[in-house]
Write an enzyme that holds these catalytic residues in place. Structure first.
Site, PDB file in Angstrom:
ATOM      1  N   CYS A   1       1.741   3.494   3.246  1.00 18.63           N
ATOM      2  CA  CYS A   1       1.808   2.686   4.509  1.00 18.63           C
ATOM      3  C   CYS A   1       3.322   2.528   4.660  1.00 18.63           C
ATOM      4  O   CYS A   1       4.168   2.183   3.847  1.00 18.63           O
ATOM      5  CB  CYS A   1       1.200   1.432   4.559  1.00 18.63           C
ATOM      6  SG  CYS A   1       1.320   0.189   6.105  1.00 18.63           S
TER       7      CYS A   1
ATOM      8  N   LEU B   1     -10.722  -0.063   2.727  1.00 19.75           N
ATOM      9  CA  LEU B   1     -11.271   0.157   1.318  1.00 19.75           C
ATOM     10  C   LEU B   1     -10.180   1.146   0.593  1.00 19.75           C
ATOM     11  O   LEU B   1      -9.826   1.086  -0.326  1.00 19.75           O
ATOM     12  CB  LEU B   1     -12.651   0.434   1.272  1.00 19.75           C
ATOM     13  CG  LEU B   1     -13.505   0.031   0.327  1.00 19.75           C
ATOM     14  CD1 LEU B   1     -13.012  -1.279  -0.174  1.00 19.75           C
ATOM     15  CD2 LEU B   1     -14.926   0.120   0.605  1.00 19.75           C
ATOM     16  N   HIS B   2     -10.201   2.474   1.428  1.00 15.59           N
ATOM     17  CA  HIS B   2      -9.562   3.626   0.964  1.00 15.59           C
ATOM     18  C   HIS B   2      -9.704   4.104  -0.323  1.00 15.59           C
ATOM     19  O   HIS B   2      -8.907   5.116  -0.871  1.00 15.59           O
ATOM     20  CB  HIS B   2      -7.956   3.293   1.070  1.00 15.59           C
ATOM     21  CG  HIS B   2      -7.361   2.742   2.236  1.00 15.59           C
ATOM     22  ND1 HIS B   2      -8.094   3.332   3.623  1.00 15.59           N
ATOM     23  CD2 HIS B   2      -6.682   1.728   2.841  1.00 15.59           C
ATOM     24  CE1 HIS B   2      -7.418   2.479   4.511  1.00 15.59           C
ATOM     25  NE2 HIS B   2      -6.585   1.757   4.076  1.00 15.59           N
TER      26      HIS B   2
ATOM     27  N   CYS C   1       0.905  -1.206  -0.070  1.00 11.71           N
ATOM     28  CA  CYS C   1      -0.036  -0.141   0.009  1.00 11.71           C
ATOM     29  C   CYS C   1       0.742   1.217   0.006  1.00 11.71           C
ATOM     30  O   CYS C   1       1.881   1.416   0.853  1.00 11.71           O
ATOM     31  CB  CYS C   1      -0.848   0.116   1.124  1.00 11.71           C
ATOM     32  SG  CYS C   1      -2.018  -1.430   1.200  1.00 11.71           S
TER      33      CYS C   1
ATOM     34  N   GLU D   1      -0.128  -7.791   7.269  1.00 13.61           N
ATOM     35  CA  GLU D   1      -1.495  -8.407   6.587  1.00 13.61           C
ATOM     36  C   GLU D   1      -1.773  -9.732   7.296  1.00 13.61           C
ATOM     37  O   GLU D   1      -1.207 -10.886   6.816  1.00 13.61           O
ATOM     38  CB  GLU D   1      -1.327  -8.417   5.041  1.00 13.61           C
ATOM     39  CG  GLU D   1      -2.731  -8.706   4.467  1.00 13.61           C
ATOM     40  CD  GLU D   1      -4.105  -8.481   4.618  1.00 13.61           C
ATOM     41  OE1 GLU D   1      -3.911  -7.338   4.867  1.00 13.61           O
ATOM     42  OE2 GLU D   1      -4.782  -9.548   5.253  1.00 13.61           O
TER      43      GLU D   1
ATOM     44  N   ASN E   1      -1.723   9.413   7.821  1.00 17.21           N
ATOM     45  CA  ASN E   1      -0.701   9.803   8.740  1.00 17.21           C
ATOM     46  C   ASN E   1       0.591   9.820   7.468  1.00 17.21           C
ATOM     47  O   ASN E   1       0.817   8.897   6.721  1.00 17.21           O
ATOM     48  CB  ASN E   1      -0.159   8.606   9.448  1.00 17.21           C
ATOM     49  CG  ASN E   1      -0.305   9.030  11.074  1.00 17.21           C
ATOM     50  OD1 ASN E   1      -0.063   9.986  11.417  1.00 17.21           O
ATOM     51  ND2 ASN E   1      -0.935   8.039  11.657  1.00 17.21           N
TER      52      ASN E   1
ATOM     53  N   SER F   1      -8.107  -6.637  10.669  1.00 15.33           N
ATOM     54  CA  SER F   1      -8.330  -5.526   9.463  1.00 15.33           C
ATOM     55  C   SER F   1      -7.374  -6.216   8.387  1.00 15.33           C
ATOM     56  O   SER F   1      -6.223  -6.815   8.673  1.00 15.33           O
ATOM     57  CB  SER F   1      -7.466  -4.323  10.005  1.00 15.33           C
ATOM     58  OG  SER F   1      -7.761  -3.262   8.771  1.00 15.33           O
TER      59      SER F   1
ATOM     60  N   CYS G   1       1.924   4.267  11.036  1.00 19.15           N
ATOM     61  CA  CYS G   1       2.240   2.850  10.958  1.00 19.15           C
ATOM     62  C   CYS G   1       3.486   2.252  10.530  1.00 19.15           C
ATOM     63  O   CYS G   1       3.812   2.428   9.383  1.00 19.15           O
ATOM     64  CB  CYS G   1       1.196   2.059  10.365  1.00 19.15           C
ATOM     65  SG  CYS G   1      -0.602   2.315  10.577  1.00 19.15           S
TER      66      CYS G   1
END
Ligand code: SAH
Length: 358
Positions: A125, A221-222, A122, A166, A296, A197, A339
């Site tokens: 992240c 989802l984002h 992602c 994940e 973030n 999640s 994160c």
């Protein structure tokens, strides 16, 4: 599923039944397994020396033949308000993982990592920047909770598997973790108080649904269209939103538990009123809850957090469409690197054990 750690037997990842078999094989009576299980999972003992009702000979044998995931505390940061504490734990093989304790009125919640690094890629992240290093065993997921309880002397009543990694890419170890943390002979957490999640691995969502656990499933989802989602989440090239939502409906049918959705708001990427309308249309009739997360910023990327007006506007459009939406309360913002950033800066400072991104 893995019951081995650093080449030795990982007894903390074993179910009560497996531990019994293991103990009987060592020539000891069955009831010793119950005692041992209690020390490991109810009293959360840090080492064998604490297990005073277990004979010294057995303790020393266990010490030689098995491994407990003893963590080193590499960093322990506390927010000014005292509601959040962040931990960087060193594992026995030199890797590091992050966990976060959040104090709410309703109890303590711990956010745990499920892997060292992540391979989902992602774009916003930090956990994924160095790729996947390895899966965590169930015992190492448990130990994040147990260590924090020991260090803080407080009980943890909620666990969210929303740290690095994940969890659906480490399916068997995650399910085992769930079974152990909810076990009545261990911490006895309510299944509902465990949230997992996922970035949307469709076959694993279905597999999880078939197990009919009572945990809470959250899906990241984002984005409200496949095109936008593919730009920020490589996994979207494999599974489309329609397919993910079908899997979520299947999850609800099998478990009776509504899935919630996470949506990180990135300025100029996915935070327009049109995006909100599209998202509302997608989720209509699902009774879904949407958790809006102001992104973030990660220093390796130039994604910016949406401004407050856009965030509130986005929420209002969802609510107008009768979709329940909350904005994630920012806890411990003063210690909260995005994160995976705490671990990443640690790895880079050690001379880049993790590869720098190309
Ligand atoms: N792999 C799982 C759990 C990981 S993180 C998943 O994808 O759901 C938990 C949540 O934090 C996910 O929704 C993830 O997309 C989000 N997240 C990761 N980095 C973020 C950042 N920099 N800002 C905001 N949310 C972020």
């Amino acid at each position: 599923m893995n019951c081995e750690l650093y080449g030795k037997t990982d007894i903390k990842s074993m179910t009560g039944h497996e531990l019994e078999e293991f103990i009987v094989k060592t020539g000891n009576p069955k009831f010793r397994a119950g005692q041992l299980y209690g020390w490991l999972h109810k009293k959360c003992a840090a080492g064998f020396s604490e297990m005073t009702n277990i004979p010294a000979a057995l303790r020393s044998k266990l010490g030689e033949e098995t491994t407990l995931p003893a963590f080193k505390v590499l960093a322990h940061l506390k927010s000014g308000k005292g509601d959040t504490e962040k931990f960087l734990f060193g594992l026995g093989d030199g890797n590091a993982i992050e966990s976060v304790l959040m104090r709410y009125k309703h109890g303590n919640s711990v956010c745990i990592s499920s892997q060292v690094g992540c391979r989902m890629g992602c774009k916003f992240c930090a956990s994924t920047l160095g790729g996947l290093v390895r899966n965590l065993n169930a015992s190492e997921m448990l130990e994040q909770v147990y260590s924090i309880q020991r260090i803080c002397g407080e009980r943890v009543s909620n666990v969210v598997v929303m740290g690095s990694g994940e969890p659906m890419d480490n399916f068997d170890n995650f399910v085992r973790f769930y079974e152990l943390i909810t076990d009545k002979d261990g911490q006895n957490l309510s299944g509902r108080n465990v949230t997992v999640s996922t970035c949307g691995l469709v076959p694993e969502i279905k597999k999880l649904a078939d197990l009919k656990l009572s945990l809470t499933l959250a899906v990241s989802l984002h984005a409200a269209s496949d095109e936008e989602r593919r730009k920020i989440m490589p996994v979207a090239k494999k599974y489309g939103i329609a397919e993910i939502l079908d899997a979520c409906r299947y999850y609800f049918d099998m478990t009776g538990r509504r899935v919630s959705f996470e949506y990180s708001l990135i300025s100029g990427e996915n935070d327009s009123p049109e995006d909100a309308e599209k998202l509302a249309a997608l989720l209509k009739g699902m009774g879904a809850h949407v958790n809006l997360i102001p992104v973030n910023p990660v220093k390796e990327r130039d994604y910016k957090r949406s401004n407050v007006t856009n965030i509130l506007n986005f929420q209002e459009i969802l609510e107008k469409n009768r979709i329940n939406a909350t904005i994630r309360r920012e806890m411990g913002a003063d210690i909260d690197a995005a994160c995976g950033q705490l671990r990443r800066s640690y790895e880079l400072s050690r001379g880049g054990k993790e590869k720098e991104e190309q």
